[in-house]
Design a protein around this motif. Sequence first.
Motif, PDB file in Angstrom:
ATOM      1  N   GLY A  32     -51.104 -64.786  -7.147  1.00 58.14           N
ATOM      2  CA  GLY A  32     -49.722 -64.228  -7.588  1.00 58.14           C
ATOM      3  C   GLY A  32     -49.248 -63.337  -6.468  1.00 58.14           C
ATOM      4  N   GLU A  33     -47.789 -63.326  -6.276  1.00 59.72           N
ATOM      5  CA  GLU A  33     -47.287 -62.756  -5.179  1.00 59.72           C
ATOM      6  C   GLU A  33     -46.175 -61.731  -5.782  1.00 59.72           C
ATOM      7  OE1 GLU A  33     -44.155 -63.470  -3.733  1.00 59.72           O
ATOM      8  OE2 GLU A  33     -44.421 -62.027  -2.040  1.00 59.72           O
ATOM      9  N   LEU A  37     -43.186 -62.847  -8.850  1.00 62.60           N
ATOM     10  CA  LEU A  37     -43.345 -62.533 -10.174  1.00 62.60           C
ATOM     11  C   LEU A  37     -41.961 -61.366 -10.658  1.00 62.60           C
ATOM     12  CD1 LEU A  37     -46.999 -61.186 -10.148  1.00 62.60           C
ATOM     13  CD2 LEU A  37     -46.170 -63.433 -11.242  1.00 62.60           C
ATOM     14  N   ARG A 273     -48.456 -56.881  -9.543  1.00 60.25           N
ATOM     15  CA  ARG A 273     -48.921 -57.230  -7.991  1.00 60.25           C
ATOM     16  C   ARG A 273     -48.104 -56.360  -7.338  1.00 60.25           C
ATOM     17  NH1 ARG A 273     -51.168 -59.810 -11.377  1.00 60.25           N
ATOM     18  NH2 ARG A 273     -51.962 -61.754 -11.029  1.00 60.25           N
TER      19      ARG A 273
END
Length: 310
Positions: A32-33, A37, A273
């Motif tokens: 995930g980044e 998100l 994140r």
Amino acid sequence: MLKYVIKRILQLIPTLFLVSIVVFGMVRIIPGEPITLLYGISEGGGASQEYMDKMKEELGLNDPLPVQYGNWIAGVLKGDMGTSLLTHKAITDELGNRYKYTLILAVWGTLVGSVIGVICGILAAAHHNRAGDNIVMVISMIAVSVPSFFLAMLLKLIFCLNLGLLPSMGLKSWQHAILPVATLGLGAVGLIARTTRSSMLDVINQDYIRTARAYGFSKVRIVLSYAFKNALIPVLTAIGLRFGSLLAGAALVEAIFSINGIGSFLVNSVNGRDYPAIQGTVLVLAASFVLVNTLVDILYGLVDPRVKYE
């Protein structure tokens, strides 16, 4: 002694430097980044790809990793841990507002667990292989085995929902602190009781204990003045480790009792994140843990004159 203290404090610097490298690298490999998100693209909504590229550039996420790390650590050395991507507030302010709640839980949870655990451990060692010893061992095994989140929900169900005796959310008064502190303290009882018992049994059969018995000293004096004092170092180690683990591991208890502590902030940051928040929070927790262990090492020389530092 002073030379040893200075040496231990200086050892904090390379330790925290290595921690900063590890946490910086690990958050980058989490699936995930953050920008995706936060502003993810979806049909009929979400930010445009151009806007997300612009945000990545502004936040420095397109820079090479060594550059990102250098910029972050330079800010940390100046007292600036960056801005949270989720709350858009300075991380130092977020941690300053939340750390006090986690510290309250950790300190009082450790005190409760230490007092009860040490008393239970002494009683178990003094009544070795008898009913008192077996009872303490069963209780400590249960305390070690029961997950903190289950114990928290059980206490909340009994004392908040069924009996209505205590508040269930927040940490606004000492009444609010009873259940979360009890949850963390009872979880520490098992480890400290077993450590105290084991350490006491190693000491209680030594020659000087038999000599004290021969002189006719009372059992209470022998146990407290001689045996426990010389068995204290492993107990201090267990207490120090437990305190450090409570600082970093109270997130579930904080979530169940709706306490805005540093643990719940870290969980939310990982879910979102939030790279700067994760890095700053873990670094603060690591510094706290290492500092506690350093203080425990210093206490060794105060409680046991046999310990010498060169």
